[in-house]
Design an enzyme around this catalytic site. Structure first.
Site, PDB file in Angstrom:
ATOM      1  N   HIS A  84      23.443   1.975 -39.653  1.00 56.42           N
ATOM      2  CA  HIS A  84      22.666   2.984 -38.986  1.00 56.42           C
ATOM      3  C   HIS A  84      21.959   3.925 -39.934  1.00 56.42           C
ATOM      4  O   HIS A  84      22.627   4.460 -40.972  1.00 56.42           O
ATOM      5  CB  HIS A  84      23.307   3.592 -38.064  1.00 56.42           C
ATOM      6  CG  HIS A  84      23.786   3.006 -36.815  1.00 56.42           C
ATOM      7  ND1 HIS A  84      25.083   2.924 -36.167  1.00 56.42           N
ATOM      8  CD2 HIS A  84      23.077   2.004 -35.867  1.00 56.42           C
ATOM      9  CE1 HIS A  84      24.972   1.944 -35.253  1.00 56.42           C
ATOM     10  NE2 HIS A  84      24.012   1.490 -35.002  1.00 56.42           N
TER      11      HIS A  84
ATOM     12  N   CYS B 246      29.529   8.883 -34.065  1.00 54.80           N
ATOM     13  CA  CYS B 246      29.399   7.999 -33.316  1.00 54.80           C
ATOM     14  C   CYS B 246      29.897   8.206 -31.935  1.00 54.80           C
ATOM     15  O   CYS B 246      29.852   7.544 -30.857  1.00 54.80           O
ATOM     16  CB  CYS B 246      29.896   6.560 -33.920  1.00 54.80           C
ATOM     17  SG  CYS B 246      29.359   6.508 -35.325  1.00 54.80           S
TER      18      CYS B 246
HETATM   19  C1  CIR Z   1      29.022  -1.533 -34.144  1.00 56.03           C
HETATM   20  O1  CIR Z   1      28.933  -2.222 -35.027  1.00 56.03           O
HETATM   21  O2  CIR Z   1      28.096  -1.270 -33.521  1.00 56.03           O
HETATM   22  C2  CIR Z   1      30.278  -0.632 -34.073  1.00 56.03           C
HETATM   23  N1  CIR Z   1      31.544  -1.574 -34.452  1.00 56.03           N
HETATM   24  C3  CIR Z   1      30.258   0.605 -34.925  1.00 56.03           C
HETATM   25  C4  CIR Z   1      29.138   1.625 -34.475  1.00 56.03           C
HETATM   26  C5  CIR Z   1      29.040   2.808 -35.291  1.00 56.03           C
HETATM   27  N2  CIR Z   1      28.150   3.656 -34.365  1.00 56.03           N
HETATM   28  C6  CIR Z   1      27.388   4.515 -35.084  1.00 56.03           C
HETATM   29  O3  CIR Z   1      27.540   4.534 -36.218  1.00 56.03           O
HETATM   30  N3  CIR Z   1      26.330   5.084 -34.220  1.00 56.03           N
END
Ligand code: CIR
Length: 255
Positions: free
Chosen positions: A160, A247
């Site tokens: 992200h 997150c």
């Molecule tokens: C994903 O791949 O969507 C989750 N394992 C990690 C999401 C992390 N979220 C973020 O950076 N906002």
């Protein structure tokens, strides 16, 4: 001053989505303990933490940031880029509807909240493997009605936008320019993370405090030398699921 919406860690986190990391065993008890410490840190900074129950059907649901974008007077419910994550949004929309009017990203748009960086009334929207052009445009259409200026930023080598850039309390950027198109930020003042601390660029700002990863000591030292009120937090277990400190919360300003 803030309501922090969080979501408990499901045991199914071991089946999380992974894009840039190899799968490693995740210790649920340790992840939960770190998540509780994270919530305690938010409380110690004056936030009221409202925790949604764990959702075992959605392994990544602890990463609540990706499900909504808070714009002060409204919230935009996302349509996450990973199909396995789309069902996470309903419970978050229900919780947020008590506080704010809601907008929704519609197909074929996709958008993850982790791709949206706010600096005052500017939004930088990452174009990543999760957020597409249509999702970015839909968010910009809503945000512009509320006085935000939106700029898209290409995300190259990370999940992200906010994996690689955060906004500090005074609006200065903390970034890793190797993983994003840093030219999109023009001449905005910035600090560059220590080059060996990839997790260092994702910090959670609560008021004047900067919650930064325990695993990024040199970046924390840089922030402290630069005059910021830095607090270390250990997010190492959820980092195995590619989650950073931003997150796991959605922050709403209290009216
Ligand atoms: C994903 O791949 O969507 C989750 N394992 C990690 C999401 C992390 N979220 C973020 O950076 N906002």
């Amino acid at each position: 001053m803030y309501i922090a919406l969080t979501r408990a860690v499901p045991r199914s986190i071991v089946n999380c989505e992974l894009t840039h990391l190899d799968r490693q065993p995740i210790d649920w008890a340790r992840a939960s303990a770190q998540h509780e410490a994270y919530e305690a840190a938010l409380r110690s900074l004056g936030a009221e933490v409202v925790q949604l129950p764990a959702d075992e059907r959605h392994p990544d649901s602890v990463f609540i940031e990706d499900t909504a974008v808070i714009l002060d007077a409204c919230a935009v419910i996302t349509r996450p880029g990973a199909e396995t994550r789309r069902g996470e949004t309903a419970a978050v929309a229900e919780a947020l509807s008590a506080h704010l009017p809601l907008y929704h990203i519609e197909a074929p748009g996709t958008l993850d909240g982790g791709d949206v960086l706010r600096v005052d009334k500017r939004l930088f929207i990452g174009r990543s493997t999760r957020t597409n052009v249509d999702g970015a445009r839909q968010l910009a259409d809503v945000a512009s009605q509320y006085g935000f200026t939106c700029t898209t930023v290409d995300v190259r080598d990370c999940l992200h936008l906010k994996t690689a850039v955060s906004a500090l309390p005074d609006g200065k950027l903390l970034m890793d320019p190797r993983r994003i198109d840093a030219t999109a930020f023009g001449g905005a003042p910035r600090l560059v993370i220590d080059e060996d601390e990839l997790v260092g660029a994702n910090v959670l700002v609560v008021g004047d405090a900067v919650l930064a990863p325990a695993a990024a000591p040199r970046t924390r030292a840089l922030l402290a030398r630069s005059g910021y009120d830095v607090r270390a937090l250990d997010g190492s277990e959820l980092a195995k699921a590619e989650g950073g400190l931003t997150c796991s919360a959605l922050l709403l300003q209290r009216p």
